[in-house]
Design a protein around this motif. Sequence first.
Motif, PDB file in Angstrom:
ATOM      1  N   LEU A  81      36.895  43.340  60.579  1.00 55.96           N
ATOM      2  CA  LEU A  81      37.435  43.962  59.372  1.00 55.96           C
ATOM      3  C   LEU A  81      36.736  43.386  58.145  1.00 55.96           C
ATOM      4  CD1 LEU A  81      39.581  46.009  58.584  1.00 55.96           C
ATOM      5  CD2 LEU A  81      41.215  44.151  58.385  1.00 55.96           C
ATOM      6  N   ARG A  82      36.202  44.266  57.312  1.00 53.92           N
ATOM      7  CA  ARG A  82      35.535  43.793  56.091  1.00 53.92           C
ATOM      8  C   ARG A  82      36.282  44.317  54.886  1.00 53.92           C
ATOM      9  NH1 ARG A  82      31.031  45.575  58.918  1.00 53.92           N
ATOM     10  NH2 ARG A  82      30.879  47.391  57.559  1.00 53.92           N
ATOM     11  N   VAL A  83      36.485  43.451  53.911  1.00 53.79           N
ATOM     12  CA  VAL A  83      37.176  43.840  52.681  1.00 53.79           C
ATOM     13  C   VAL A  83      36.269  43.474  51.509  1.00 53.79           C
ATOM     14  CG1 VAL A  83      39.238  43.573  51.277  1.00 53.79           C
ATOM     15  CG2 VAL A  83      39.414  43.389  53.756  1.00 53.79           C
ATOM     16  N   THR A  84      35.833  44.483  50.758  1.00 56.20           N
ATOM     17  CA  THR A  84      34.918  44.205  49.645  1.00 56.20           C
ATOM     18  C   THR A  84      35.422  44.858  48.365  1.00 56.20           C
ATOM     19  OG1 THR A  84      33.643  46.086  50.397  1.00 56.20           O
ATOM     20  CG2 THR A  84      32.754  43.931  50.917  1.00 56.20           C
ATOM     21  N   ILE A  85      35.040  44.242  47.248  1.00 55.18           N
ATOM     22  CA  ILE A  85      35.325  44.830  45.937  1.00 55.18           C
ATOM     23  C   ILE A  85      34.027  45.464  45.454  1.00 55.18           C
ATOM     24  CG2 ILE A  85      35.953  44.343  43.550  1.00 55.18           C
ATOM     25  CD1 ILE A  85      37.588  41.974  44.604  1.00 55.18           C
ATOM     26  N   PRO A  86      33.951  46.809  45.404  1.00 56.63           N
ATOM     27  CA  PRO A  86      32.680  47.447  45.033  1.00 56.63           C
ATOM     28  C   PRO A  86      32.548  47.692  43.535  1.00 56.63           C
ATOM     29  CG  PRO A  86      34.221  49.093  45.828  1.00 56.63           C
ATOM     30  CD  PRO A  86      34.957  47.784  45.841  1.00 56.63           C
ATOM     31  N   GLY A  87      33.633  47.602  42.783  1.00 56.75           N
ATOM     32  CA  GLY A  87      33.549  47.909  41.350  1.00 56.75           C
ATOM     33  C   GLY A  87      34.772  47.381  40.632  1.00 56.75           C
ATOM     34  N   PHE A  88      34.886  47.763  39.358  1.00 56.59           N
ATOM     35  CA  PHE A  88      36.012  47.254  38.569  1.00 56.59           C
ATOM     36  C   PHE A  88      36.177  48.112  37.318  1.00 56.59           C
ATOM     37  CE2 PHE A  88      37.489  44.539  35.052  1.00 56.59           C
ATOM     38  CZ  PHE A  88      38.727  44.163  35.559  1.00 56.59           C
ATOM     39  N   TYR A  89      37.395  48.422  36.986  1.00 56.53           N
ATOM     40  CA  TYR A  89      37.665  49.129  35.724  1.00 56.53           C
ATOM     41  C   TYR A  89      38.622  48.282  34.895  1.00 56.53           C
ATOM     42  CZ  TYR A  89      35.225  53.111  37.540  1.00 56.53           C
ATOM     43  OH  TYR A  89      34.247  53.930  38.016  1.00 56.53           O
ATOM     44  N   PRO A 143      41.954  35.279  38.559  1.00 52.83           N
ATOM     45  CA  PRO A 143      42.288  36.380  39.451  1.00 52.83           C
ATOM     46  C   PRO A 143      42.144  35.988  40.923  1.00 52.83           C
ATOM     47  CG  PRO A 143      40.127  36.709  38.483  1.00 52.83           C
ATOM     48  CD  PRO A 143      40.711  35.512  37.805  1.00 52.83           C
ATOM     49  N   ALA A 144      42.982  36.579  41.745  1.00 56.15           N
ATOM     50  CA  ALA A 144      42.903  36.327  43.188  1.00 56.15           C
ATOM     51  C   ALA A 144      43.409  37.568  43.909  1.00 56.15           C
ATOM     52  CB  ALA A 144      43.745  35.111  43.568  1.00 56.15           C
ATOM     53  N   ILE A 145      42.893  37.769  45.123  1.00 53.12           N
ATOM     54  CA  ILE A 145      43.374  38.857  45.972  1.00 53.12           C
ATOM     55  C   ILE A 145      44.123  38.226  47.145  1.00 53.12           C
ATOM     56  CG2 ILE A 145      42.731  40.901  47.304  1.00 53.12           C
ATOM     57  CD1 ILE A 145      41.829  41.170  44.479  1.00 53.12           C
ATOM     58  N   TYR A 146      45.286  38.744  47.427  1.00 58.97           N
ATOM     59  CA  TYR A 146      46.068  38.267  48.573  1.00 58.97           C
ATOM     60  C   TYR A 146      45.937  39.278  49.694  1.00 58.97           C
ATOM     61  CZ  TYR A 146      48.093  34.884  45.374  1.00 58.97           C
ATOM     62  OH  TYR A 146      48.262  33.864  44.489  1.00 58.97           O
ATOM     63  N   LEU A 147      45.496  38.794  50.858  1.00 56.57           N
ATOM     64  CA  LEU A 147      45.348  39.652  52.033  1.00 56.57           C
ATOM     65  C   LEU A 147      46.402  39.237  53.045  1.00 56.57           C
ATOM     66  CD1 LEU A 147      41.472  39.312  52.425  1.00 56.57           C
ATOM     67  CD2 LEU A 147      42.717  41.150  51.274  1.00 56.57           C
ATOM     68  N   LEU A 175      29.221  46.468  42.110  1.00 52.74           N
ATOM     69  CA  LEU A 175      29.600  45.108  42.492  1.00 52.74           C
ATOM     70  C   LEU A 175      29.610  45.024  44.010  1.00 52.74           C
ATOM     71  CD1 LEU A 175      32.701  44.350  40.207  1.00 52.74           C
ATOM     72  CD2 LEU A 175      30.325  43.741  39.797  1.00 52.74           C
ATOM     73  N   ASP A 176      29.534  43.821  44.500  1.00 54.41           N
ATOM     74  CA  ASP A 176      29.661  43.637  45.942  1.00 54.41           C
ATOM     75  C   ASP A 176      30.297  42.274  46.189  1.00 54.41           C
ATOM     76  OD1 ASP A 176      29.519  43.891  48.648  1.00 54.41           O
ATOM     77  OD2 ASP A 176      27.397  43.331  48.776  1.00 54.41           O
ATOM     78  N   ILE A 177      31.593  42.222  45.997  1.00 59.23           N
ATOM     79  CA  ILE A 177      32.298  40.957  46.197  1.00 59.23           C
ATOM     80  C   ILE A 177      32.946  41.016  47.578  1.00 59.23           C
ATOM     81  CG2 ILE A 177      34.137  39.471  45.337  1.00 59.23           C
ATOM     82  CD1 ILE A 177      33.613  40.630  42.550  1.00 59.23           C
ATOM     83  N   ARG A 178      32.422  40.209  48.488  1.00 59.96           N
ATOM     84  CA  ARG A 178      32.878  40.305  49.883  1.00 59.96           C
ATOM     85  C   ARG A 178      33.992  39.315  50.143  1.00 59.96           C
ATOM     86  NH1 ARG A 178      26.877  40.825  52.598  1.00 59.96           N
ATOM     87  NH2 ARG A 178      26.189  42.417  51.112  1.00 59.96           N
ATOM     88  N   VAL A 212      39.125  48.545  46.186  1.00 58.29           N
ATOM     89  CA  VAL A 212      38.844  47.636  47.297  1.00 58.29           C
ATOM     90  C   VAL A 212      38.527  48.489  48.517  1.00 58.29           C
ATOM     91  CG1 VAL A 212      39.761  45.846  48.800  1.00 58.29           C
ATOM     92  CG2 VAL A 212      40.369  45.850  46.386  1.00 58.29           C
ATOM     93  N   ASP A 213      37.376  48.230  49.138  1.00 59.23           N
ATOM     94  CA  ASP A 213      36.987  48.961  50.338  1.00 59.23           C
ATOM     95  C   ASP A 213      37.395  48.173  51.570  1.00 59.23           C
ATOM     96  OD1 ASP A 213      35.947  50.995  48.912  1.00 59.23           O
ATOM     97  OD2 ASP A 213      33.874  50.287  48.992  1.00 59.23           O
ATOM     98  N   VAL A 214      38.109  48.833  52.443  1.00 57.93           N
ATOM     99  CA  VAL A 214      38.491  48.215  53.715  1.00 57.93           C
ATOM    100  C   VAL A 214      37.691  48.923  54.800  1.00 57.93           C
ATOM    101  CG1 VAL A 214      40.386  47.749  55.286  1.00 57.93           C
ATOM    102  CG2 VAL A 214      40.786  47.765  52.816  1.00 57.93           C
ATOM    103  N   GLU A 215      36.889  48.154  55.539  1.00 55.91           N
ATOM    104  CA  GLU A 215      36.023  48.763  56.557  1.00 55.91           C
ATOM    105  C   GLU A 215      36.279  48.123  57.912  1.00 55.91           C
ATOM    106  OE1 GLU A 215      31.786  49.621  54.743  1.00 55.91           O
ATOM    107  OE2 GLU A 215      32.774  47.917  53.795  1.00 55.91           O
ATOM    108  N   LEU A 216      36.417  48.973  58.897  1.00 58.73           N
ATOM    109  CA  LEU A 216      36.662  48.492  60.253  1.00 58.73           C
ATOM    110  C   LEU A 216      35.483  48.880  61.125  1.00 58.73           C
ATOM    111  CD1 LEU A 216      38.845  47.197  62.118  1.00 58.73           C
ATOM    112  CD2 LEU A 216      39.527  49.536  62.675  1.00 58.73           C
ATOM    113  N   ASP A 217      34.888  47.883  61.809  1.00 58.18           N
ATOM    114  CA  ASP A 217      33.807  48.170  62.751  1.00 58.18           C
ATOM    115  C   ASP A 217      34.427  48.604  64.062  1.00 58.18           C
ATOM    116  OD1 ASP A 217      31.675  47.708  61.192  1.00 58.18           O
ATOM    117  OD2 ASP A 217      31.587  45.562  61.639  1.00 58.18           O
TER     118      ASP A 217
END
Lengths: 786, 598
Positions: A267-275, A220-224, A249-252, A558-563
Amino acid sequence: MSAKYRRVKQADLDLPAPLRWLTRAFSSITLAVILLLLVALWGLLGTIPLRMLAIGGLDAAVVFAAAGVAAGLIYLLTRGGISVVRGIAAGLLLAGATVAAVRGVMAVHDRAVASSWLQEHASTVIYQLPAFEMTMTEYYGWWPMDLLLLLFVVNMVWATIRRIEFSFVNIGVLSVHGGIVLLAIGAMVYGRFKVEGDTVIHRRDLGGGFVSSFYGTAEPAIYLATSRGEKMIPVPDLPRYNDYAPGELDIRLHERQNAGSVLGENLRVTIPGFYAYAEPVSAWRPAAETDPQASPAIRLAMERQQTGEAAEFVLAADRPAERVLENRLWSIQYLVDPGEKRLKELLTPVPGGGHGLIVEVPGEDFREVYAIEPGQTIEVGDTGYALEIEDIGPYPIPFVSEGYQDARDTRAVVKVEGPGKTFTRMAMNRYPERSQDFSGSGGGPAPMMGPMGERSDPDPAIRLVYLDGSQMQYYLVGESPEDEQLDLIVRLGGQSRPMHRQLPDDGFPVPTGGQGLVMLRIAEHWPAAKQVMEPRPVPEAERDSRAEGQYGESLLPVDVELDRPADAGGPWRERVWLHFMRYPMPSMASGNHRPRTVELPDGRTLRLTFSRERHALPFAMGLEDFEMQSYEGSDIPRDFVATLLIGDLSESGVMRQMPDRHVISMNHPLMYEAANAPLGLQRVKISQVEWDPPRRDDPQAEAKNADGRFINQQRYTVVGIGNNVGISIIWAGGGLALAGIPWAFYLKPLLVRRRKRTSQEPPAGREDSADADAPAASAEPAGMQS
Amino acid sequence: MTVLLVLAAPAFAQEDADARLVKPRADMPAGQPPTDSGTSMPTPQAAETLGPAEHAAFAEAVDVSAFSKLAVFDAGRVKIVDTLAREQLQRIYGKERWRSPWTGRKYDPTFTYLDLLLHPEYYDDKPLVHVDVLPLRRRLVEHLPEGEREFWLKVGRLSPQLLGSPQAANLLMGRDIEPGLFGAQQATLQAVMHLDAIGGRLRLVSPGPGGEKWTYPWAGMDHDHTGEPPDAHAGEAEPADAEAAAELRSILRELGPAWRAGEAGEVNELLDRLVATVPTVNPQSYPARSKLTLEWIYNFTHRFTLGYLAYAAGTLALLLAFATTSKWLFRTGGVLLGVGFLVHTAGIVVRAVLTGRWPIHNQFESFVAITWFAVLVGLIFMFARRQGLFGAAAGALGTCALLVANMMDIPSSGMGRDMPILATSQILYVHVNVVLASYALIGLGFFISLWYLLVHYFAGPGGGAGGGGGDGVVRFAAAGLGQIDSDTGEAATDRSAMLNGLDRAQMVVLQLAFWLLGLGILLGAYWADHAWGRWWGWDPKETWALITWIIYLIAIHTRFSVRRRGLVTAWLSVIGFFIMLWTYWGVNLLLAGLHSYA
């Protein structure tokens, strides 16, 4: 014991203790047997689902317990010297003990069968448990298994060196052992350099280009992607089989693979969980009142006492489309603080029932209520206005205006003739604020011109409010978002006047089509709630087992967080849910399986794609033609033939020469050797594995063009990419081992027998065993015990 | 039979089903027609339907034996009607012989086939289409009243009418069904399609001069097969004997009404004429009688699997011979085993003749051929070593094998097209058969090891000390090993020598099995490398084949490190046999994997 081993053992006595034990252990066959049994156990655990394993184990225990009795009885009976009475007594005792044992195990068995954990894991294999989350390949390549195999090989090599005479007669056993070592080395090389994957190539005559990469089978891979470019982030640690709620989960992703180059600093992109296997459902959940998307909302529960049927609906006052629940007979609306004026309108009775029209002419201080029907004309007092009711009925399409999307309403179309002006008023029932005027003849070139003429906001000189009489209207009215004690306004139509009272706690009845009444009550009230996407894990029974562990049915938050500095609004966060795409290309999107785009508050956009890891190839492939060959006289596919154009790439990724034409089909792959390829990709096997299947929902799926070719099929091919580094070592080892077996089993005994005949002496390395047929007899006829 | 048509028009089906629903009940006394006067109106058709007893009597009186031996062209080869009927019923009904749930009578396949063709209405409300997967069956009948539901769940087959109901149609056409039931749904649809196509398959008339196509003589007739059949050879070569063709048409015209009226006498007469006429239409292309008879024999003997009787008798005779050391029994046993083996061989040869190809192309053929090979190995050992125990082991294996082939429905027992995946590669084909050969030898070894264990545990040390009959066992075992003193009739050897002999015997077989299994696995790996792009994938079948091999690897190596190696080997052989059975059957049944076809 072979003479050689006796010699070697003698020499061992000089070794210091731990070393002596070690060499003894690795010379022993017992160790090999234990290691082999562990390998078998590993395989057993890796193939049989937990439930079957538990129940099968318990059943085996029952069988063993029963067999124990039988064996005991037989032993007693055949031993002799035991009296009949004692024999019977012992037999009864044994039988009793066994019955007790069997019943005990059966009780555990029953509990296991009923265990909900095991029910849930009816098809779960051990490596799928949360503690493992491995693919089958990962499980068999995990270090304990590697260690087992390594120890086995060391054991075999050491035992061979120390125990087996390197002689002509022993060529058989030596080549078997040598072959297995070779096979193990080959397998290691193979495992180290193995690549396996596939890619999709579109036909060039349909606009497809050259492809110079492929996607790993299970990586698996995520493309940003942002305006700064695209970044692939492999996530080998992503689970596969089990669900993890957000937060578990906390996959940063932003900390990996230099993702900052695309995301920027803040910009932070994290995977907090999975179904693992879920479908998206939307649900109303409490929200902060400051949330712009939040609205006051109520959850209505509908229960039919006789049948026990129940249903629930959520109405949100600030969302025009969501504040209504209606059917043919009635409509229910949730309103918060509609204002005095609107309340008065809703409580206005219509003389004679039916549809009503409230007419107000503010300039003249005129207000009157009329019962209306199509074709009717109304003189509006002495205000100078004359109305003609052109039509009454549903507004034909859902609204598209901002904030009102998907809302539906009914309206009266009223032609208004007033002092010096004539226009058509579209008077709305549910959303009077959306009423509109149309003037002119329609169809003209003016920018606001629609089929009914030029559109404009309603003329304030005359106000028309349409009251729909075709349904019973129920209004649940709160004074403020926090107001839990709602009022109920009911317009039943006909001769009855509108009713206004406090909503009873046990709810209110509404009619159902010919089946009496059903009670509606407010089950929950939220001052602020919003609609969120939530995963619904699909129950085990409804799953397609082939899709498990493949991500195809998974949902990935996927959580997208902007400071942001506080003065710019503070931190910003959004959660998106990604569906897996087999190939991370927008062109391969279908249904929910597509990239998601997040609009950041700073104006940037971020595109997220959940797919597989991409690997570069040292060459590029284009699809010149792709054809299905069918069984004669039918459309049943027999073979798929792809004509590929393949050319090597230079370091900079440019094709070095004119591509060559290669044809591949099922079971006829191409071995391609690219120049200047990195290790492992010098020889790549390209095989035809899939095609674009006809889509079931596409009525044009079977359409063919004039040449008899499918239009909507065979537009692209999927080719498998694989390498086989070290495979020849594996074959050499396997071949050697298999060739050695007949020698050891059949030729050697002959040789030994002949030597025995020609010589009076026992042959070297051989004890006086009578068993000439035993395999590799000279290696070790007797025990290991020393 | 127009189930598919009904499926396509559920609205029509609903009226139809409501009007004609006839409710059979499980508790109905035998001989009563399955009608329920309480809730539904029997339509004229239902009223005319024969009761189970009358139907049975009609079936009894009609003689289809000659008709069943007629040639018919189907699925690429000429077979006999009997074969076609069996295959079609297997596909539709799940078994070759239709069984009436009311009388318990089993019908001749050819009779049922003709009945379905000429009198389909009779089956409208009878259990006919097999739905093997219980959850699907449950869903298909969930709209019925409870008692009725129980009945259908119990018989395991559903009526065409039930399958035509809107609820069932919805399920079968793919709406409203769980993904887990897709396979079962497809299987049921297949069965329904076979039912719908039942008539068109009966291509009885051999090609005319210069032509190649066999024709279906009922083609073009109306629903009741009463209309004037058009020229059976339209668009084809002219029939060689136009008169015979005309005669055939007139017979067919009369057959349908006579059949439906239950006129057994007239039907028999018409069938006789039909049987006499069909070969004369185009005599130049009609297959030889002998080949058709051969096929009939093949079917009649259940593909020669009845050979298990000879095997079983031979094994028993040999065992008795060991116990009594009677030379006569010995010879009888040998002869019976030979007979069983000949029947086994005939099954393979006849199949080769009938299909015109080497008969190890699918699961059934492989199973039969491979067990034949193991029996051959056992028999060779028996004669070469003059040791009856190999014969007894081979006989036991042959009995089990043919019994399984006889009783259980092994895939591809019909002589159809190859499994496509197996047809693509010679290596795969060799792989499958080598592995199966090793399995068969493992089976043979198992029986010899059992023998070993018998001697070990039942023959007391020193020739049967104690009262457990150890003497007898020693003599018994010695007889199996051919070591009986011809003068005294007693064992010419002692227990330990005998165990040595048995140990050697089991090793001979197991070594070969071990080698073949290793070879088979490696060939499989070679093929997998070509086909799947990886030589080893830890697929459950692969893993279990490896585990099986590991057991024998251990068996061979523990011989160097234990004292009682014969005993340990014998036990490992027994364990290995059960693991092999699991690998061969269990893995396919219970675990998902890529090997589901083999």
